[in-house]
Design a protein around this motif. Structure first.
Motif, PDB file in Angstrom:
ATOM      1  N   SER A   1       0.838  -1.203   0.000  1.00 46.95           N
ATOM      2  CA  SER A   1       0.000   0.000   0.000  1.00 46.95           C
ATOM      3  C   SER A   1       0.871   1.251   0.000  1.00 46.95           C
ATOM      4  CB  SER A   1      -0.962  -0.006   1.184  1.00 46.95           C
ATOM      5  OG  SER A   1      -0.226   0.125   2.377  1.00 46.95           O
ATOM      6  N   LEU A   2       2.058   1.180   0.635  1.00 44.24           N
ATOM      7  CA  LEU A   2       2.983   2.309   0.573  1.00 44.24           C
ATOM      8  C   LEU A   2       3.430   2.545  -0.855  1.00 44.24           C
ATOM      9  CD1 LEU A   2       5.306   2.027   3.672  1.00 44.24           C
ATOM     10  CD2 LEU A   2       3.762   3.865   3.055  1.00 44.24           C
ATOM     11  N   ARG A   3       3.716   1.432  -1.539  1.00 42.63           N
ATOM     12  CA  ARG A   3       4.149   1.534  -2.928  1.00 42.63           C
ATOM     13  C   ARG A   3       3.040   2.173  -3.757  1.00 42.63           C
ATOM     14  NH1 ARG A   3       6.770  -2.066  -6.846  1.00 42.63           N
ATOM     15  NH2 ARG A   3       7.332  -3.464  -5.191  1.00 42.63           N
ATOM     16  N   ALA A   4       1.800   1.747  -3.471  1.00 42.91           N
ATOM     17  CA  ALA A   4       0.674   2.319  -4.214  1.00 42.91           C
ATOM     18  C   ALA A   4       0.558   3.814  -3.917  1.00 42.91           C
ATOM     19  CB  ALA A   4      -0.614   1.597  -3.836  1.00 42.91           C
ATOM     20  N   ALA A   5       0.885   4.190  -2.647  1.00 42.42           N
ATOM     21  CA  ALA A   5       0.716   5.595  -2.274  1.00 42.42           C
ATOM     22  C   ALA A   5       1.711   6.497  -2.996  1.00 42.42           C
ATOM     23  CB  ALA A   5       0.873   5.754  -0.764  1.00 42.42           C
ATOM     24  N   ILE A   6       2.942   6.023  -3.209  1.00 39.79           N
ATOM     25  CA  ILE A   6       3.923   6.920  -3.812  1.00 39.79           C
ATOM     26  C   ILE A   6       3.966   6.802  -5.330  1.00 39.79           C
ATOM     27  CG2 ILE A   6       5.364   6.889  -1.743  1.00 39.79           C
ATOM     28  CD1 ILE A   6       7.354   5.209  -3.301  1.00 39.79           C
ATOM     29  N   ASP A   7       3.170   5.909  -5.893  1.00 41.03           N
ATOM     30  CA  ASP A   7       3.131   5.771  -7.348  1.00 41.03           C
ATOM     31  C   ASP A   7       2.472   7.018  -7.949  1.00 41.03           C
ATOM     32  OD1 ASP A   7       2.681   5.211  -9.933  1.00 41.03           O
ATOM     33  OD2 ASP A   7       1.527   3.377  -9.604  1.00 41.03           O
TER      34      ASP A   7
ATOM     35  N   VAL B   1      13.849   4.095  -2.772  1.00 38.59           N
ATOM     36  CA  VAL B   1      15.001   3.247  -3.088  1.00 38.59           C
ATOM     37  C   VAL B   1      14.690   1.801  -2.745  1.00 38.59           C
ATOM     38  CG1 VAL B   1      17.380   2.731  -2.487  1.00 38.59           C
ATOM     39  CG2 VAL B   1      16.693   5.090  -2.862  1.00 38.59           C
ATOM     40  N   SER B   2      14.023   1.571  -1.609  1.00 38.65           N
ATOM     41  CA  SER B   2      13.740   0.186  -1.224  1.00 38.65           C
ATOM     42  C   SER B   2      12.771  -0.444  -2.217  1.00 38.65           C
ATOM     43  CB  SER B   2      13.161   0.138   0.185  1.00 38.65           C
ATOM     44  OG  SER B   2      11.832   0.605   0.151  1.00 38.65           O
ATOM     45  N   LEU B   3      11.885   0.366  -2.780  1.00 32.42           N
ATOM     46  CA  LEU B   3      10.925  -0.185  -3.740  1.00 32.42           C
ATOM     47  C   LEU B   3      11.580  -0.484  -5.078  1.00 32.42           C
ATOM     48  CD1 LEU B   3       7.692   1.808  -2.998  1.00 32.42           C
ATOM     49  CD2 LEU B   3       8.306  -0.500  -2.373  1.00 32.42           C
ATOM     50  N   LEU B   4      12.736   0.123  -5.347  1.00 27.47           N
ATOM     51  CA  LEU B   4      13.443  -0.168  -6.594  1.00 27.47           C
ATOM     52  C   LEU B   4      13.766  -1.638  -6.668  1.00 27.47           C
ATOM     53  CD1 LEU B   4      16.125   2.573  -7.234  1.00 27.47           C
ATOM     54  CD2 LEU B   4      14.036   2.120  -8.486  1.00 27.47           C
ATOM     55  N   ARG B   5      14.093  -2.225  -5.485  1.00 30.95           N
ATOM     56  CA  ARG B   5      14.498  -3.628  -5.486  1.00 30.95           C
ATOM     57  C   ARG B   5      13.309  -4.539  -5.712  1.00 30.95           C
ATOM     58  NH1 ARG B   5      16.280  -4.557  -0.554  1.00 30.95           N
ATOM     59  NH2 ARG B   5      16.850  -2.446   0.036  1.00 30.95           N
TER      60      ARG B   5
ATOM     61  N   ALA C   1       9.772   3.717  -9.157  1.00 33.60           N
ATOM     62  CA  ALA C   1       9.345   4.383  -7.922  1.00 33.60           C
ATOM     63  C   ALA C   1       9.582   5.885  -7.983  1.00 33.60           C
ATOM     64  CB  ALA C   1      10.086   3.776  -6.738  1.00 33.60           C
ATOM     65  N   PHE C   2      10.427   6.343  -8.923  1.00 35.17           N
ATOM     66  CA  PHE C   2      10.679   7.775  -9.047  1.00 35.17           C
ATOM     67  C   PHE C   2       9.807   8.415 -10.112  1.00 35.17           C
ATOM     68  CE2 PHE C   2      14.431   6.266  -6.921  1.00 35.17           C
ATOM     69  CZ  PHE C   2      14.582   7.217  -5.933  1.00 35.17           C
ATOM     70  N   GLY C   3       8.933   7.622 -10.710  1.00 34.29           N
ATOM     71  CA  GLY C   3       8.013   8.184 -11.679  1.00 34.29           C
ATOM     72  C   GLY C   3       8.555   8.230 -13.091  1.00 34.29           C
ATOM     73  N   GLU C   4       9.712   7.619 -13.317  1.00 32.69           N
ATOM     74  CA  GLU C   4      10.267   7.588 -14.679  1.00 32.69           C
ATOM     75  C   GLU C   4       9.763   6.332 -15.378  1.00 32.69           C
ATOM     76  OE1 GLU C   4      12.389   9.870 -15.943  1.00 32.69           O
ATOM     77  OE2 GLU C   4      12.530  11.039 -14.109  1.00 32.69           O
ATOM     78  N   PRO C   5       9.500   6.414 -16.681  1.00 37.10           N
ATOM     79  CA  PRO C   5       9.034   5.228 -17.390  1.00 37.10           C
ATOM     80  C   PRO C   5      10.096   4.124 -17.393  1.00 37.10           C
ATOM     81  CG  PRO C   5       9.157   7.133 -18.854  1.00 37.10           C
ATOM     82  CD  PRO C   5       9.638   7.578 -17.518  1.00 37.10           C
TER      83      PRO C   5
ATOM     84  N   LEU D   1      19.746   0.777 -10.725  1.00 36.15           N
ATOM     85  CA  LEU D   1      20.646   1.773 -10.137  1.00 36.15           C
ATOM     86  C   LEU D   1      20.672   3.013 -11.016  1.00 36.15           C
ATOM     87  CD1 LEU D   1      23.555  -0.410  -8.782  1.00 36.15           C
ATOM     88  CD2 LEU D   1      21.733   0.744  -7.539  1.00 36.15           C
ATOM     89  N   GLY D   2      20.602   2.780 -12.327  1.00 40.74           N
ATOM     90  CA  GLY D   2      20.578   3.906 -13.254  1.00 40.74           C
ATOM     91  C   GLY D   2      19.395   4.818 -12.981  1.00 40.74           C
ATOM     92  N   GLN D   3      18.289   4.221 -12.536  1.00 47.21           N
ATOM     93  CA  GLN D   3      17.105   5.036 -12.239  1.00 47.21           C
ATOM     94  C   GLN D   3      17.392   6.060 -11.151  1.00 47.21           C
ATOM     95  OE1 GLN D   3      14.145   2.144 -11.293  1.00 47.21           O
ATOM     96  NE2 GLN D   3      14.398   1.152 -13.258  1.00 47.21           N
ATOM     97  N   LEU D   4      18.375   5.751 -10.296  1.00 51.94           N
ATOM     98  CA  LEU D   4      18.721   6.691  -9.225  1.00 51.94           C
ATOM     99  C   LEU D   4      19.345   7.965  -9.790  1.00 51.94           C
ATOM    100  CD1 LEU D   4      20.148   4.378  -6.449  1.00 51.94           C
ATOM    101  CD2 LEU D   4      17.972   5.549  -6.519  1.00 51.94           C
ATOM    102  N   ALA D   5      19.793   7.903 -11.049  1.00 49.35           N
ATOM    103  CA  ALA D   5      20.435   9.075 -11.649  1.00 49.35           C
ATOM    104  C   ALA D   5      19.468   9.861 -12.519  1.00 49.35           C
ATOM    105  CB  ALA D   5      21.641   8.643 -12.471  1.00 49.35           C
ATOM    106  N   SER D   6      18.187   9.456 -12.545  1.00 52.49           N
ATOM    107  CA  SER D   6      17.228  10.189 -13.378  1.00 52.49           C
ATOM    108  C   SER D   6      16.978  11.560 -12.745  1.00 52.49           C
ATOM    109  CB  SER D   6      15.929   9.404 -13.465  1.00 52.49           C
ATOM    110  OG  SER D   6      15.266   9.448 -12.230  1.00 52.49           O
TER     111      SER D   6
END
Ligand code: CMP
Length: 396
Positions: free
Chosen positions: A6-12, A73-77, A88-92, A104-109
């Protein structure tokens, strides 16, 4: 595990549920509080009187964002087949981008970097020994936090990307005019006003305030020819601005049309009447239909009104108020066709029973479609006749 889901759903960023709305409201509140502290913190009197409170507020907001960052970051895994098409950062996220390195690359978006600065910028700057007022300025990154939730801004970015060629063209024309104007002013005015127009760099300031039609008036040409030049530069400035506005407006319009078209396509394909026709016809129809989202209990139109469009129900349900009872129409059915066919006023009032997605087809488009696709209009006409018979029977 359910909590995490539900946390994941909340930040999506694309989620619509209550948890997501609450989360967004909290984010907006944090942004407002944090920015107030940063902005007011530059007023010397306030900064001196409330230094601790201001820094505490910025640190509090930073801590909240640090938590959010850790969560993202935890949801990236957490991968899996049902991973959303945005990370999790909203990037496609493309299917081939789901490996660990890609994550990890997503962390640099860009949005992820904004999150990083928003979470750790102020505390790190304070630790590094910057003055509190200066350290708090890093909190300005918070203004970028709501970006991922704004569909309008996402669309603006898209329009800018799509129209980059014409925009670059206008920019180039602007620069050319700017340099030519400054050069001409330098040639015409350098003797009369060596201070303001003694060199091309000096004349550029006049050129830029004139070409953008800002006209501070701090530097004005003194010779008749110089004034003539100024007049034409101002007119050229208006033309450039008009071009820019035109490009952006038409870019927006076509982007909106495209978005509606994609949505209509999905919805049209669900309407049985269209399901049997080919992709070309679906595309043709999707271009004509305008999606309309309605909450439950909303009147679509009333009996006796003039009819200008008919509707297909892509999702949801409506009730048709008829003499001696009501009829419910559900997904895939249509209504409002009778007024278009007969030219008479609406025979019934239509109300949505729950949140519904309707596709509106205007009278002119209905006629065009009927001419091009007789099999569609025959099916609609047959249903209209059946309904008319039913109405007559009800009226007794
Ligand atoms: P229109 O007359 O344009 O507006 C009211 C609509 O209600 C009408 O078109 C039909 O689409 C629908 N309608 C009218 N009578 C019936 C009926 N007996 N059963 C189902 N739908 C109806």
């Amino acid at each position: 595990l359910g909590r995490l889901a539900s946390l994941r759903a909340a930040i999506d960023p694309s989620a619509k549920g209550r948890a997501a709305r609450t989360f967004r409201a909290l984010t907006a509140g944090a942004v407002a509080l944090g920015l107030a502290a940063v902005v007011l913190g530059t007023v010397p009197d306030l900064a001196a009187a409330h230094a601790t409170a201001l820094t505490a507020a910025t640190l509090l907001v930073s801590a909240a964002y640090a938590l959010e960052y850790a969560l993202r970051v935890s949801l990236l895994r957490g991968g899996g087949a049902e991973r959303p098409p945005v990370d999790a950062f909203g990037e496609p996220v493309l299917p081939e981008e789901r490996g660990t390195a890609a994550r990890l690359g997503q962390l640099a978006s860009p949005l992820a970097l904004v999150d990083l600065v928003a979470a750790f910028g102020v505390p790190l700057a304070l630790l590094a020994g910057f003055q509190p007022t200066m350290a708090r300025l890093l909190g300005l990154a918070w203004i970028l936090k709501p970006v991922r939730y704004s569909r309008a801004l996402v669309m603006l970015a898209r329009v800018l990307r799509q129209e980059r060629e014409p925009l670059a063209g206008v920019l180039l024309a602007f620069l050319i005019t700017l340099l030519l104007a400054a050069t001409a002013a330098y040639l015409l005015e350098r003797d009369a006003q060596p201070g303001s127009f003694g060199s091309i760099p000096a004349a550029l300031w006049w050129a830029v305030t004139t070409l953008t039609t800002t006209g501070y008036g701090d530097e004005v040409p003194a010779t008749p020819l110089g004034r003539l030049l100024a007049g034409s530069v101002m007119v050229a400035g208006i033309a450039v601005l008009a071009l820019l506005a035109g490009i952006l407006a038409s870019g927006y319009a076509s982007e909106l049309r495209r978005r509606d078209f994609l949505r209509s396509w999905d919805l049209v394909a669900q309407v049985p009447l269209f399901a049997s026709v080919g992709a070309t016809t679906i595309a043709e129809v999707a271009r004509l239909l305008r999606p309309r989202d309605l909450p439950g209990g909303r009147v679509v139109f009333r009996r006796g009104e003039r009819g200008e469009s008919m509707y297909f129900i892509a999702a949801g349900e409506v009730k048709v108020r008829l003499p001696g009872g009501q009829v419910r129409l559900g997904e895939g059915e249509f209504f409002g066709e009778m007024a278009l066919i007969t030219g008479e006023p609406r025979t019934a009032t239509i109300v949505t029973t729950r949140a519904s997605e309707l596709l509106a087809l205007d009278l002119a488009d209905f006629r065009a479609l009927a001419a091009a696709r007789p099999e569609l209009s025959d099916a609609i006409r047959a249903e209209a006749e059946r309904r008319l018979a039913d109405l007559r029977e009800r009226a007794g």
